[in-house]
Design a protein around this motif. Structure first.
Motif, PDB file in Angstrom:
ATOM      1  N   ASP A 103     -23.066  21.369  24.847  1.00  0.00           N
ATOM      2  CA  ASP A 103     -22.811  21.298  26.279  1.00  0.00           C
ATOM      3  C   ASP A 103     -21.344  21.595  26.595  1.00  0.00           C
ATOM      4  N   GLU A 144     -17.856  28.903  30.423  1.00  0.00           N
ATOM      5  CA  GLU A 144     -17.693  29.059  31.871  1.00  0.00           C
ATOM      6  C   GLU A 144     -16.212  29.153  32.247  1.00  0.00           C
ATOM      7  N   ASN A 171     -28.313  33.972  31.029  1.00  0.00           N
ATOM      8  CA  ASN A 171     -27.815  33.051  32.043  1.00  0.00           C
ATOM      9  C   ASN A 171     -28.565  31.721  31.938  1.00  0.00           C
ATOM     10  N   ASN A 172     -28.365  31.029  30.815  1.00  0.00           N
ATOM     11  CA  ASN A 172     -29.014  29.748  30.563  1.00  0.00           C
ATOM     12  C   ASN A 172     -28.114  28.897  29.669  1.00  0.00           C
ATOM     13  N   TRP A 173     -28.408  27.614  29.635  1.00  0.00           N
ATOM     14  CA  TRP A 173     -27.585  26.652  28.899  1.00  0.00           C
ATOM     15  C   TRP A 173     -27.454  27.016  27.418  1.00  0.00           C
ATOM     16  N   VAL A 196     -20.761  25.249  26.520  1.00  0.00           N
ATOM     17  CA  VAL A 196     -21.167  25.897  27.777  1.00  0.00           C
ATOM     18  C   VAL A 196     -20.002  25.832  28.759  1.00  0.00           C
ATOM     19  N   TRP A 197     -19.407  24.676  28.880  1.00  0.00           N
ATOM     20  CA  TRP A 197     -18.280  24.471  29.779  1.00  0.00           C
ATOM     21  C   TRP A 197     -17.115  25.385  29.375  1.00  0.00           C
ATOM     22  N   PRO A 229     -32.576  31.146  23.506  1.00  0.00           N
ATOM     23  CA  PRO A 229     -32.847  29.699  23.577  1.00  0.00           C
ATOM     24  C   PRO A 229     -33.764  29.221  22.451  1.00  0.00           C
ATOM     25  N   LYS A 283     -25.328  30.245  26.790  1.00  0.00           N
ATOM     26  CA  LYS A 283     -23.921  29.974  27.087  1.00  0.00           C
ATOM     27  C   LYS A 283     -23.297  29.055  26.034  1.00  0.00           C
ATOM     28  N   GLY A 284     -24.099  28.181  25.449  1.00  0.00           N
ATOM     29  CA  GLY A 284     -23.596  27.338  24.366  1.00  0.00           C
ATOM     30  C   GLY A 284     -23.169  28.169  23.166  1.00  0.00           C
TER      31      GLY A 284
END
Length: 168
Positions: free
Chosen positions: A147, A154, A76-78, A150-151, A24, A81-82
């Motif tokens: 963002d 997922e 396991n964070n935004w 990230v989606w 991050p 994952k981005g």
């Protein structure tokens, strides 16, 4: 020309460096780049040729940023994952991504680039309205892009065991 692949080649990240970029700290501090360049170029008259020093430092920071931070203890964070979504997107030729993610990625990248027009014009003209407007448009689109990545991650993490292994 695929601008995403071109920027990936320019940065030259390997798996180890991508793991560091998943920090991050790396992700959030990359958001300092456009404001730093804006402030530096806004001060061009005061700095004269000395402007080359901070610009060179910013260019070095762009290259070094994904390499200097330690690997995160957890991904396991935004932010992490981005970066994973970005890797998934860059691998879309080998493992296709859903069309809606591809369209959003290109559209948001276009919007971020479009924001550079009023930003650059504002800097050139010393316009205190256009400059922050352009920066907000460009950075807002970039944050939205992350963002969406990230989606994408997922949605795609179960499509490949390598993708799944990034999450810890």
């Amino acid at each position: 020309m695929d601008i995403f692949k071109a920027s990936e080649r320019l940065m030259g990240l390997d798996d180890t460096e991508w793991a560091h970029h998943a920090s991050p700290w790396s992700v959030y501090t990359r958001f300092t780049i456009l404001p730093l360049l804006t402030v530096t170029t806004w001060a061009r008259d005061a700095l004269g040729w000395w402007i080359l020093l901070p610009v060179a430092a910013i260019v070095v920071w762009i290259w070094a940023n994904p390499r200097v931070f330690p690997k995160p203890a957890t991904t396991n964070n935004w932010a992490s994952k981005g970066t994973f979504g970005e890797r998934v997107f860059l691998n879309r030729a080998a493992l296709p991504v859903p069309d809606h993610h591809r369209h959003w990625a290109f559209g948001l990248s276009f919007a971020a680039g479009l924001g550079l027009i009023p930003l650059v014009w504002g800097i050139i003209a010393y316009d205190v309205g256009l400059t922050p407007f352009g920066m907000a448009l460009s950075m807002g689109a970039k944050i939205w892009f992350v963002d969406r990545m990230v989606w994408l991650y997922e949605d795609m993490k179960e499509a490949d065991p390598v993708y799944r292994a990034w999450l810890r």
